[in-house]
Write a protein that holds these residues in place. Sequence first.
Motif, PDB file in Angstrom:
ATOM      1  N   ILE A  36      27.874   6.070  29.558  1.00 14.78           N
ATOM      2  CA  ILE A  36      28.978   5.100  29.482  1.00 14.78           C
ATOM      3  C   ILE A  36      29.658   5.204  28.124  1.00 14.78           C
ATOM      4  N   LEU A  37      28.881   5.347  27.081  1.00 10.04           N
ATOM      5  CA  LEU A  37      29.437   5.512  25.745  1.00 10.04           C
ATOM      6  C   LEU A  37      30.254   6.802  25.654  1.00 10.04           C
ATOM      7  N   VAL A  39      31.931   8.274  28.061  1.00  9.03           N
ATOM      8  CA  VAL A  39      33.210   8.061  28.755  1.00  9.03           C
ATOM      9  C   VAL A  39      34.153   7.251  27.874  1.00  9.03           C
ATOM     10  N   ALA A  40      33.643   6.223  27.232  1.00  6.28           N
ATOM     11  CA  ALA A  40      34.479   5.390  26.363  1.00  6.28           C
ATOM     12  C   ALA A  40      35.009   6.192  25.176  1.00  6.28           C
ATOM     13  N   VAL A  41      34.169   6.999  24.566  1.00  7.26           N
ATOM     14  CA  VAL A  41      34.596   7.801  23.419  1.00  7.26           C
ATOM     15  C   VAL A  41      35.609   8.860  23.859  1.00  7.26           C
ATOM     16  N   THR A  42      35.427   9.436  25.045  1.00 11.52           N
ATOM     17  CA  THR A  42      36.390  10.404  25.568  1.00 11.52           C
ATOM     18  C   THR A  42      37.758   9.771  25.730  1.00 11.52           C
ATOM     19  N   VAL A  43      37.812   8.564  26.267  1.00  8.83           N
ATOM     20  CA  VAL A  43      39.088   7.871  26.442  1.00  8.83           C
ATOM     21  C   VAL A  43      39.739   7.611  25.085  1.00  8.83           C
ATOM     22  N   VAL A  44      38.957   7.185  24.107  1.00 10.36           N
ATOM     23  CA  VAL A  44      39.495   6.933  22.766  1.00 10.36           C
ATOM     24  C   VAL A  44      40.034   8.219  22.148  1.00 10.36           C
TER      25      VAL A  44
END
Length: 61
Positions: A36-37, A39-44
């Motif tokens: 999950i982390l 995916v979040a870092v990829t979006v950022v």
Amino acid sequence: MRYFWTFFWTFLLMQMMAYVVASMTGVAYNFVTASILAVAVTVVILILGEIVPDKSAEGHH
């Protein structure tokens, strides 16, 4: 294709970071939390890549 490679490398590096941090702090490694982390870092990263202007392209005519 750049989205795939960005996610691929971010996923691998976040899994590695989560494993090392979990080992250093003495807690259990959690694959789901690290995913999950990632995916979040990829979006950022992708958002920052679109927001930050490309200075090298502006100087060429």
